[in-house]
Motif scaffolding. Sequence first.
Motif, short mmCIF file in Angstrom:
data_model
loop_
_atom_site.label_atom_id
_atom_site.label_comp_id
_atom_site.label_asym_id
_atom_site.label_seq_id
_atom_site.Cartn_x
_atom_site.Cartn_y
_atom_site.Cartn_z
N ALA A 72 0.84 -1.20 0.00
CA ALA A 72 0.00 0.00 0.00
C ALA A 72 0.88 1.25 0.00
O ALA A 72 0.88 2.04 0.95
CB ALA A 72 -0.94 -0.01 1.19
N ASP A 73 1.64 1.42 -1.08
CA ASP A 73 2.49 2.60 -1.22
C ASP A 73 1.64 3.79 -1.64
O ASP A 73 0.41 3.69 -1.75
CB ASP A 73 3.63 2.33 -2.21
N GLN A 74 2.29 4.93 -1.92
CA GLN A 74 1.51 6.13 -2.23
C GLN A 74 0.76 6.01 -3.54
O GLN A 74 -0.38 6.48 -3.67
CB GLN A 74 2.40 7.37 -2.26
N ASP A 75 1.37 5.37 -4.53
CA ASP A 75 0.69 5.16 -5.81
C ASP A 75 -0.59 4.36 -5.59
O ASP A 75 -1.66 4.73 -6.08
CB ASP A 75 1.62 4.43 -6.78
N TYR A 76 -0.48 3.28 -4.84
CA TYR A 76 -1.65 2.45 -4.54
C TYR A 76 -2.69 3.24 -3.76
O TYR A 76 -3.88 3.23 -4.09
CB TYR A 76 -1.20 1.22 -3.74
#
Length: 810
Positions: free
Chosen positions: A399-403
């Motif tokens: 759950a990185d920033q892109d996600y």
Amino acid sequence: MSDFPTTARVVVIGGGVVGASCLYHLAEAGWSDCVLLEKNELTAGSTWHAAGNIPNFSVSWAVMNMQRYSTTLYREIAEKVDYPINYNVTGSVRLAHSKERMMEFERVRGMAAAQGLPMEMMSSADLKEAYPFMETHDLEGGLYDRYDGDMDPAQITQAFAKGARDKGARILRFTPATGISRDGDEWVVQTEKGDIRCEFVVNAAGYYAQRVSEWFKPYGGRTMPMAVMSHQYLLTDEIPEIEAYTKEKGSKLPLLRDPDISYYLRQEKTGLNLGPYERKCKAHWQTPDDPMPEDFSFQLYPDDLERLEFYIEDAMARVPLLGQAGINKVINGPIPYTPDGNPLIGPMPGVPNAFEACVFTFGIAQGGGAGKILCDWITEGQTEWDCWGLDPRRFMAYADQDYSTKKAMEVYGHEYAMHFPHHEWPAARDKNVSPVHAKVVEMGGQMGAYNGWERANWFAKDGDDTSEEATETWDRAGPWEPRVREEVEAVRDGVGVLDLPGFSRFKLYGNGAADWLLGKITGLLPKVGCLTLGYFTDTRGRVVTEMSIIRHADDEFTLITAALAQWHDFEWLSKDLPAGLSLTDHTAEFSTLIVTGPKARALFEKIAEADLSLPWLSHQTGKIAGQDVFLARVSFAGELGWEIHAKMADMPAIYDAVLDAGAVPFGMFALNTMRLEKGYKAWKVDLSSDYTALESGLGRFVKLDKEHDFPGKQALQANTPPRRTSVTMTVEAGDWDAPYMANIWSGDRVVGEVLSGGYGYRVDASIALAMIAPDAVNDTLEVEIFGQKFPANISDVPCLWDPKNERLRA
């Protein structure tokens, strides 16, 4: 400042409604030595510009519980703390344009009834009577919630603040937290006015919560999974007809929501408040050219009404009075979103004695319940009801920033969307893929995301409808249904293979590891060379988690658990791990194949170097296609079979060998139907902290006479009469299967709830794994599915397929 507090038991960072509620509930629990820090004035963030709607409606049991608690508290708190609040309990109507929406309403109405919340189904005529200014000719009907309404966000925040102060808690306004550090077992929260040492710290910083989360990275933290969305609502001028209605009726119009179009419409004084959730939404503060300001207190974004044009026009057609009024004000403010739209409440992943109560999309509605949940976590170490749907540990490294940004935009644009059982949301996919992902997709795999890992749900053939639209149904029968049946039959009659990446996998070893583990689980450990299921309970004896325990040597174990449980279970194990024991996470290093069916042994005889005579629940090392493998003699499908565990890089050759030897690929839908037939329970579906291990039917794994103590042992020994007992049911369900938390009826009395439902193709029946009152097990029962009641029968045994496990042991 001579009276500046240099120590506290808990420091809460953030003075919105949630932070104030946390402080209030801590003080109510007797923890008065707590401090709240607010960088500006209370309510300066999202609370300030919030519309203040207070719904009970939710398709999540945990969220509905939280909102139910809030609405109950809000009706009482003004008198309790002697602070007046403007709480308008107007009721609400939700509109349905389709049969599917009415079915969703029926499901939520049933859930609400089980929580003591009265909701009522409405016809078009009922809608017109409740809201006379509305056009209803194109509607299927609606749903009425008498306890819905709205309130002044500032007033409820101030009420919490007063209640907390009255109990001795401190609130420091205009005192921003500037950082944190760790000194032994204490946190040091830094401010411009001085440092505060504390035992616990709570991040309740609203849309600044991600920035605060960065402070905890040196101590095991992560970047918080969230994005800040721009939400607009419009306030109209006064409308004479509404003013006259209010005078005549002595009450406001009910709050109106049109979920199929995606907006709410609420009476504001004698005008209207229109709040759309538009598909072409906008995230802010995500790029270098749009940086988050140091302070956005009491500020708004510029108006951007072009995004709302469609929704405004539809709302004016629905309620023509809206089109006759001028726009008085536009509110366009920041609202934080998680990737699934639910807030983060609970332990901060990887960080000791740090908690989160933030990223609230509906903070006013949920603030009261959020404070209660957070207080339970800190003061009791557990929550009154299961809150996994809110737990920060449900999002892991994928759950990185892109996600987070892509999913937040998807959730915002589908705020009122129906969540169908066979539908997959398309945004931010392929975050974690198995080594054979491309092969699985090439063979027709229709993928689903499981803790970020892509797994095939079912395998399509040429001509099958694989569109997203085809999955937007509550019906069991869809393009997947004949394929799932074929996959189950292939496993039943031959041998199938399921690519199953993402199992959470831990190594535990060191002198005394076995003795320590015996003090953590309810049951016994397997012998060396064998494996078993281990259950972990809290102090109430309620189920915390389930793990497969694989024993390699006296004090050497592999622990395998659900993909979604990776951070949760690792923390549960590591929080009191003795010195000298080692616990390491190897989830990313390995993948798994399930190879199962009556012809599984014949398949392995062709390709495996292993002892295939070893019994059920044994394990061994071996080789397949020249690659090292670990083989476990188990099958979640309930057939003869093995799990193949191997390193990621080795899995393509192994998978090809299994397919070439004749295994038919099957997916998660088929596995789910087969595990229901076996009565196998799934974590956080059938197994949760809402029920004890004994209530959950795990008695054979609970050894109360063993020498070792374990959390919950005394509670389970107390022989308290069970509130529920676990049963397997067959249901004459027609075109649908029983959804989660469907009510079970005995006459006119609700006596239980369904936890899992689905169709069993080997037993040709709709199955429900359920909890019912012990005094109802011999009653004539019905299961309520989308508002209709269907006859149900409790099975004499929990396992419908191969109850003696003869096929597993073959």
